[in-house]
Write an enzyme that holds these catalytic residues in place. Structure first.
Site, PDB file in Angstrom:
ATOM      1  CG  ASP A 169      -9.773   1.682  -2.082  1.00  8.02           C
ATOM      2  OD1 ASP A 169      -8.670   1.676  -2.674  1.00  8.02           O
ATOM      3  OD2 ASP A 169      -9.877   1.560  -0.842  1.00  8.02           O
ATOM      4  CG  ASP A 219      -2.385   0.173   0.858  1.00  8.84           C
ATOM      5  OD1 ASP A 219      -2.639   0.940  -0.083  1.00  8.84           O
ATOM      6  OD2 ASP A 219      -3.255  -0.405   1.531  1.00  8.84           O
TER       7      ASP A 219
END
Ligand SMILES: *[C@@H]1O[C@H](CO)[C@@H](O)[C@H](O)[C@H]1NC(C)=O
Ligand SMILES: *[C@@H]1O[C@H](CO)[C@@H](O)[C@H](O)[C@H]1NC(C)=O
Ligand SMILES: *[C@@H]1O[C@H](CO)[C@@H](O)[C@H](O)[C@H]1NC(C)=O
Ligand SMILES: *[C@@H]1O[C@H](CO)[C@@H](O)[C@H](O)[C@H]1NC(C)=O
Length: 562
Positions: free
Chosen positions: A246, A163
């Site tokens: 996302d 991430d």
């Protein structure tokens, strides 16, 4: 278009670690992994960052019991929340013992014993993305790449999702704000070569090199959400890279639209071992209709995105398994040629046509119904370059549901002749550029007309309508780098309204052409009517909705009746 000035911040100015890492020799990614996109499971869309050991164990057996594992969903992956908040005294990364009481090594052994590959998760920053009691505290790997790579591989990791939170500083979440992309994507004209994102790569290349140094093959899944245009540099760094923010949770059709627009300019950067990651699947989760889930799945598959199931499989709906277990759609994703579908044509607010080649010489065509209702549709084969072809319907063959998809495998095709266009440059003396629109020199070969919309208009004059007039195929070359992290009225796209000879304007919805204002899209096709015979036609571009249209370079008119 908007011109944003870069604050020129240096994301690593406070990190001595960075200096040391930068000295490592560049090693292109050559780990021989993911020759086809990864398939597997990840908990995030179902359980966010609080997935417990019990949920992991249950998911592993569900994948076997539902038959998903035997269809190729082989990566069993972790996401955020497994970590502790403190390293050991010797600096080793550790896990939350309440959440994972057996420990990560034992869990890794367990899933290996079931025949899965084991994926772990970490973050390229100081902390990982989520919060503990309202504060960022979960451990990130920045500065600990060598140590963490050793630890992960000692646990048997076969895959690392990496991430991007707190990669700027311990206090900046990153996400879209502060927008680290500003420092990489230079919003000046003409902009510098966007491929040089040397400032942004090091926190990813450091982990790539650390993983390579362990000697264990570990698929490297970069998750920087597309903020630094990773498709242009990540093929040498990761096996896949997230291209966008996302998809959820919660998922929405608007999020799917945003992500589909964002992949338009970068489909060509994916290939065996290096994939555009459109994000975890939302099949099985609340927020998308069954037809939308199927379209999402088919599009992800044909765009060669990793297919990571991310739903609770304890008692899945029948439709969930029907979608995830469609072997024809899975085969598209795992096709050995590894070529993504590309954008062919958008009928605004109506449907999209995408297509790409398959290893057996056939072509897959994907049609997405943007309409909010079920309908039948006549598919024009020439949109994918054929006059005729044998078609196999890879879903079922009924009417297209609202937001449904038609996925066709086309074989034995006869190619349609390529249309030949007349070129009309936007920045020509014959163009009328008015109301604030103006020309912009992109580089020595490209000049565009920008500031169309908000009153600005561009009118091509003396356009030839041929001997018949009527409806023409018009092809547009444009630049639109107005990309977005969160949904807007037209996420990762801009609208132009186009009117021929002052007639009713049609809305044309144009996806981004890239993430900087020097990358153009060539050949956006639109059918326009109201042409009159002879060379006296006008074609006007505007945007009446207090918003910008893309910067136009060419209008190319194909003077045949459509
Ligand atoms: C663990 O980490 C937290 C947050 O970084 C810190 O406040 C705390 O002092 C640490 N605890 C130990 C025992 O090191
Ligand atoms: C550890 O896991 C427990 C149980 O899920 C949770 O309540 C706690 O907040 C977690 N601690 C950290 C630091 O994540
Ligand atoms: C579908 O419905 C949504 C929400 O009502 C609306 O915003 C959108 O414009 C509709 N799309 C089409 C193609 O009509
Ligand atoms: C100018 O920009 C176009 C569009 O991105 C690009 O294809 C072309 O290679 C560039 N030409 C030069 C000379 O940089």
């Amino acid at each position: 278009m908007e011109i944003l000035e870069s604050p020129g911040l240096d994301i690593f100015s406070d990190s001595e670690t960075f200096v040391a890492l930068q000295a490592l020799a560049f090693v292109g990614l050559n780990n021989d992994l993911e020759r086809t996109p990864a398939m597997g499971w990840n908990p995030y869309n179902a359980f966010l960052c609080s997935t417990t050991e019990e949920q992991y164990l249950t998911a592993a057996s569900n994948l076997i019991d539902t038959g998903l594992k035997s269809l190729g969903y082989e990566y069993f992956n972790f996401d955020c929340g497994w970590q502790g908040t403190n390293r050991t005294a010797s600096g080793t990364i550790t896990w939350n013992e309440t959440r994972i009481p057996s420990g990560i090594p034992a869990l890794g052994q367990h899933v290996h014993g079931l025949g899965f590959k084991f994926g772990v998760y970490s973050d390229a920053g100081y902390y990982s993305c989520d919060f503990v009691n309202g504060q960022a505290h979960w451990i990130g790997s920045l500065g600990y790449e060598l140590s963490d790579a050793k630890t992960f591989t000692s646990w048997g990791a076969d895959y690392l999702k990496y991430d991007n939170c707190y990669s700027v500083s311990p206090t900046d979440f990153v996400d879209d704000y502060p927008p680290i992309r500003l420092e990489v994507i230079v919003f000046s004209f003409p902009s510098s070569n966007n491929a040089d994102s040397s400032k942004s790569k090091p926190h990813y290349t450091a982990m790539r090199d650390a993983l390579a140094g362990t000697g264990r093959p570990v698929a490297f899944s970069m998750c920087e959400w597309g903020v630094q245009d990773p498709a242009r540099w990540a093929p040498a760094v990761g096996n896949s890279w997230r291209i966008a923010n996302d998809i959820g949770p919660p998922p929405s059709w608007d999020n799917v639209f945003r992500i589909i627009n964002q992949v338009v300019p970068i489909t060509g950067f994916a290939g065996p071992g290096a994939w555009n990651d459109l994000d975890l699947l939302e099949v099985g989760n609340e927020g998308l209709s069954v037809a939308e889930q199927a379209s999402h799945f088919a599009f992800w598959a044909a765009a060669k995105s990793p297919l990571l199931v991310s739903t609770d499989l304890t008692s899945p709906a029948e439709s969930t398994l029907t979608i995830l277990k469609n072997t024809r759609i899975i085969a598209l994703n795992q096709d050995p040629l590894g070529t993504s579908i590309t954008f062919k044509r958008r009928y605004t607010n109506d449907y999209d046509v995408w297509a790409g080649p398959l290893a057996d010489g056939s072509t897959v065509a994907v049609l997405l119904n943007w309409q909010n209702s079920s309908r039948s549709l006549t598919f024009d084969l020439s949109d994918v370059g054929f006059e005729s072809a044998e078609a196999i319907d890879l879903w079922t063959g009924d009417n297209l549901a609202a937001h449904g998809s038609l996925v066709l495998k086309l074989a034995d095709g006869a190619e349609a002749p390529a249309p030949s266009f007349f070129y009309y440059p936007a920045a020509a003396s014959s163009s009328v550029i008015a109301g604030g629109a103006s020309t912009r020199v992109v580089n020595s070969t490209v000049t565009v007309v920008g500031y169309i919309g908000m009153g600005g208009t561009l009118t091509f004059t003396n356009v030839d309508g041929g001997t018949t007039g009527g409806t023409k195929l018009v092809s547009l070359d444009y630049i639109n780098a107005d990309y977005t992290f969160t949904n807007t009225a037209c996420s990762n796209c801009r609208n132009a309204w186009v009117s021929v000879n002052g007639g009713e304007a049609v809305q044309v919805q144009m996806p981004i052409s890239g993430q900087s204002w020097d990358i153009k899209f060539s050949g956006y096709y639109v059918g326009l009517s109201d042409f009159i015979p002879g060379a006296n036609n006008t074609v006007e571009f505007s945007n009446p909705n207090n918003a910008w249209a893309p910067d136009m370079q060419f209008e190319n008119c194909y003077c045949r009746n459509e």
